[in-house]
Scaffold this active site. Sequence first.
Site, short mmCIF file in Angstrom:
data_model
loop_
_atom_site.label_atom_id
_atom_site.label_comp_id
_atom_site.label_asym_id
_atom_site.label_seq_id
_atom_site.Cartn_x
_atom_site.Cartn_y
_atom_site.Cartn_z
N GLY A 127 15.21 -1.55 -43.24
CA GLY A 127 16.59 -1.75 -42.79
C GLY A 127 16.70 -2.41 -41.43
N SER A 128 17.68 -3.25 -41.25
CA SER A 128 17.80 -4.02 -40.02
C SER A 128 19.12 -4.80 -40.02
CB SER A 128 16.60 -4.96 -39.90
OG SER A 128 16.32 -5.54 -41.16
#
Length: 199
Positions: free
Chosen positions: A165-166
């Site tokens: 995730g980012s």
Amino acid sequence: MRVAPGTRRRALLAGALVLPLTLLAPAAVLLVPLAVVLTVWFSRDPSRTAPREGFVSPADGRVSVLREEDHGGETRVRVGVFMNVTDVHVNRAPAPGTVESVEHTPGRHLPAFTKESDRNERVDVDCGDYEVSLIAGAVARRIHPLVAPGTDLDRGDRIGHITFGSRADVLFPPGVSLADVRVERGQKVRAGETVLADD
């Protein structure tokens, strides 16, 4: 299935857990194939067809940032896309351009959907007229730029990969206003295909 660069190495590392787990926790060996499959799946890199005009999304995910900000005395628009762990994590160029610089900035690893994530570790890809920021999240620890200064880009070309995730932001040229933006906060977008703003 096409995958991001470096996936084979990461999958081999996951597979190498077989030996220590055989010695320490034999039952856990059954999880190794799952770890290998998940490593490959998280690194998937599907083909995309970019439209002929507009600034396209740099990432799969949901629009989490939509604002005007001061940038060197100019008001510019920023749109950020939050990538969940289940989204594709290969990032793409929003528009044609030539990479002028690729700059890594160390920082924190706060959840990428929060305002505080502006202080997270990041890689900024400056393409002159626009910039793309690849921002690490709470789980992501590795940002892999796929371009270097002097790289010529077309709309939708691959520019990087962030593990798990980012967030990926686009800082538009000064001529782009909020009236030119074609997405809303919370909207689902696809890298290289969804138009974020008119050019």
